[in-house]
Scaffold this motif. Sequence first.
Motif, PDB file in Angstrom:
ATOM      1  N   THR A  95     139.079 -52.615  16.377  1.00 23.66           N
ATOM      2  CA  THR A  95     140.114 -53.610  15.979  1.00 23.66           C
ATOM      3  C   THR A  95     139.771 -54.883  16.123  1.00 23.66           C
ATOM      4  N   ASN A  96     138.891 -55.559  17.178  1.00 24.40           N
ATOM      5  CA  ASN A  96     138.687 -56.793  17.090  1.00 24.40           C
ATOM      6  C   ASN A  96     136.923 -57.277  16.874  1.00 24.40           C
ATOM      7  N   SER A  97     136.250 -56.456  16.680  1.00 19.58           N
ATOM      8  CA  SER A  97     134.829 -56.751  16.350  1.00 19.58           C
ATOM      9  C   SER A  97     134.571 -56.372  15.047  1.00 19.58           C
ATOM     10  N   TYR A  98     133.480 -57.028  14.512  1.00 16.07           N
ATOM     11  CA  TYR A  98     132.843 -56.820  13.212  1.00 16.07           C
ATOM     12  C   TYR A  98     132.434 -55.654  13.478  1.00 16.07           C
ATOM     13  N   VAL A  99     132.407 -54.254  12.528  1.00 13.25           N
ATOM     14  CA  VAL A  99     131.870 -53.133  12.856  1.00 13.25           C
ATOM     15  C   VAL A  99     131.084 -52.775  11.377  1.00 13.25           C
ATOM     16  N   ASP A 100     129.780 -52.478  11.406  1.00 12.37           N
ATOM     17  CA  ASP A 100     129.278 -52.313  10.029  1.00 12.37           C
ATOM     18  C   ASP A 100     129.484 -50.789   9.483  1.00 12.37           C
ATOM     19  N   ALA A 101     129.446 -50.525   8.377  1.00  7.05           N
ATOM     20  CA  ALA A 101     129.700 -49.413   7.803  1.00  7.05           C
ATOM     21  C   ALA A 101     128.806 -48.122   8.485  1.00  7.05           C
ATOM     22  N   GLU A 102     127.569 -48.493   8.927  1.00  3.86           N
ATOM     23  CA  GLU A 102     126.632 -47.725   9.434  1.00  3.86           C
ATOM     24  C   GLU A 102     127.189 -46.986  10.770  1.00  3.86           C
ATOM     25  N   LYS A 103     127.866 -48.153  11.308  1.00  7.13           N
ATOM     26  CA  LYS A 103     128.302 -47.982  12.834  1.00  7.13           C
ATOM     27  C   LYS A 103     129.610 -47.118  12.889  1.00  7.13           C
ATOM     28  N   GLU A 104     130.526 -47.282  11.776  1.00  6.55           N
ATOM     29  CA  GLU A 104     131.953 -47.022  11.917  1.00  6.55           C
ATOM     30  C   GLU A 104     132.144 -45.540  12.092  1.00  6.55           C
ATOM     31  N   PRO A 105     131.376 -44.651  11.341  1.00  4.96           N
ATOM     32  CA  PRO A 105     131.595 -43.151  11.747  1.00  4.96           C
ATOM     33  C   PRO A 105     131.513 -42.654  12.898  1.00  4.96           C
ATOM     34  N   MET A 106     130.565 -43.311  14.010  1.00  3.79           N
ATOM     35  CA  MET A 106     130.388 -42.888  15.288  1.00  3.79           C
ATOM     36  C   MET A 106     131.466 -43.446  16.051  1.00  3.79           C
ATOM     37  N   ILE A 107     132.015 -44.570  15.741  1.00  3.00           N
ATOM     38  CA  ILE A 107     133.271 -45.289  16.461  1.00  3.00           C
ATOM     39  C   ILE A 107     134.576 -44.300  16.135  1.00  3.00           C
ATOM     40  N   PHE A 166     140.667 -38.986  13.166  1.00  8.85           N
ATOM     41  CA  PHE A 166     139.682 -37.963  12.519  1.00  8.85           C
ATOM     42  C   PHE A 166     139.890 -37.888  11.063  1.00  8.85           C
ATOM     43  N   SER A 167     141.356 -38.046  10.700  1.00  8.64           N
ATOM     44  CA  SER A 167     141.709 -38.164   9.231  1.00  8.64           C
ATOM     45  C   SER A 167     141.117 -39.339   8.487  1.00  8.64           C
ATOM     46  N   MET A 168     141.014 -40.397   9.212  1.00 11.14           N
ATOM     47  CA  MET A 168     140.469 -41.613   8.751  1.00 11.14           C
ATOM     48  C   MET A 168     138.989 -41.504   8.415  1.00 11.14           C
ATOM     49  N   LEU A 169     138.120 -40.892   9.518  1.00 11.80           N
ATOM     50  CA  LEU A 169     136.749 -40.347   9.451  1.00 11.80           C
ATOM     51  C   LEU A 169     136.333 -39.469   8.199  1.00 11.80           C
ATOM     52  N   ASN A 229     137.483 -41.292   4.740  1.00  8.47           N
ATOM     53  CA  ASN A 229     136.519 -42.367   4.170  1.00  8.47           C
ATOM     54  C   ASN A 229     135.399 -42.230   4.140  1.00  8.47           C
ATOM     55  N   TYR A 230     134.840 -41.452   4.736  1.00 10.28           N
ATOM     56  CA  TYR A 230     133.249 -41.093   4.802  1.00 10.28           C
ATOM     57  C   TYR A 230     133.022 -39.538   4.377  1.00 10.28           C
ATOM     58  N   ARG A 231     133.940 -39.139   3.262  1.00 14.04           N
ATOM     59  CA  ARG A 231     133.975 -37.860   2.751  1.00 14.04           C
ATOM     60  C   ARG A 231     132.212 -37.468   2.121  1.00 14.04           C
ATOM     61  N   ASN A 232     131.983 -38.384   1.364  1.00 11.83           N
ATOM     62  CA  ASN A 232     130.445 -38.180   0.896  1.00 11.83           C
ATOM     63  C   ASN A 232     129.358 -38.849   1.766  1.00 11.83           C
ATOM     64  N   SER A 233     129.533 -39.299   2.963  1.00  5.07           N
ATOM     65  CA  SER A 233     128.530 -39.948   3.564  1.00  5.07           C
ATOM     66  C   SER A 233     127.394 -39.002   4.200  1.00  5.07           C
ATOM     67  N   THR A 234     126.331 -39.363   4.365  1.00  2.41           N
ATOM     68  CA  THR A 234     125.234 -38.633   5.058  1.00  2.41           C
ATOM     69  C   THR A 234     125.128 -38.762   6.544  1.00  2.41           C
ATOM     70  N   TYR A 267     127.638 -38.379  12.158  1.00  2.00           N
ATOM     71  CA  TYR A 267     128.797 -38.342  12.707  1.00  2.00           C
ATOM     72  C   TYR A 267     129.975 -38.046  11.776  1.00  2.00           C
ATOM     73  N   ALA A 268     129.805 -38.294  10.444  1.00  6.19           N
ATOM     74  CA  ALA A 268     130.903 -37.934   9.518  1.00  6.19           C
ATOM     75  C   ALA A 268     130.890 -36.548   9.202  1.00  6.19           C
ATOM     76  N   LYS A 269     129.495 -35.824   9.256  1.00  3.72           N
ATOM     77  CA  LYS A 269     129.342 -34.446   9.007  1.00  3.72           C
ATOM     78  C   LYS A 269     129.956 -33.773  10.507  1.00  3.72           C
ATOM     79  N   ALA A 270     129.467 -34.206  11.645  1.00  2.00           N
ATOM     80  CA  ALA A 270     130.122 -33.551  12.750  1.00  2.00           C
ATOM     81  C   ALA A 270     131.517 -33.846  12.892  1.00  2.00           C
ATOM     82  N   GLY A 271     132.072 -34.751  12.435  1.00  2.00           N
ATOM     83  CA  GLY A 271     133.513 -35.062  12.465  1.00  2.00           C
ATOM     84  C   GLY A 271     134.448 -34.161  11.736  1.00  2.00           C
TER      85      GLY A 271
END
Length: 224
Positions: free
Chosen positions: A161-173, A194-197, A200-205, A208-212
Amino acid sequence: MSQNPLLWDKKYTCPICGTVSPSKKVFIDKIRVKDYDEDLKPNYEGINPMLYSVITCPHCYYSALEPEFEQKVSPIYMDEIKKVQSELKVPQNIVFSAERDHITAILTYALATLFYKAKKQPCKVAEMYLRMGWLYREISNTENELKALAHALVSFEDCFTNSYVDAEKEPMILFYLGELSFRLGKFEDTKKWFSMLVNNYRNSTSFYAKAGKDRWQSIKDQLK
């Protein structure tokens, strides 16, 4: 006492007080992951490198993850760091440079949470609490595991909510926001994260997106 052949000593310079001291590291070729828990906690064969991931200065107790320990700390955080240090009560018999058991390692993570808070790094605070929870799990201390995971969840929420989170780190969070919400019985939040993950990261490699995606399917089956 003979030297553990899985460990070696590296010297570190504390960026706060300048003390040079050794700390144990696991030889990288000796690290073997056996399997993972459902929340992606790695389980190791032989030695657990998480026991040695945090470096703690034996003089002023400044603590941080090994790759970051020697980094210069901005002067704007120094007053907060000094305040933390003035309030610390660390048992005198703890030797941070020796082989560590789980209790000593947990103490290093607890110290690191205080200093990452002082440096306004909620994402790192969340990671420290998560690993503390995992170490408590390994010694079957369920009560303290859940306390640590609850702190991790609050910190991950602060991070997101309060930090800059880059796209690479967001799936883990997002993964841990969903996973920890589930473990703590917050099922509406579990669904949200989990729905957001997954969406938002349906086609991500991302790992965490795959595991999620798999984990969310498993959780939905359990909640039916």
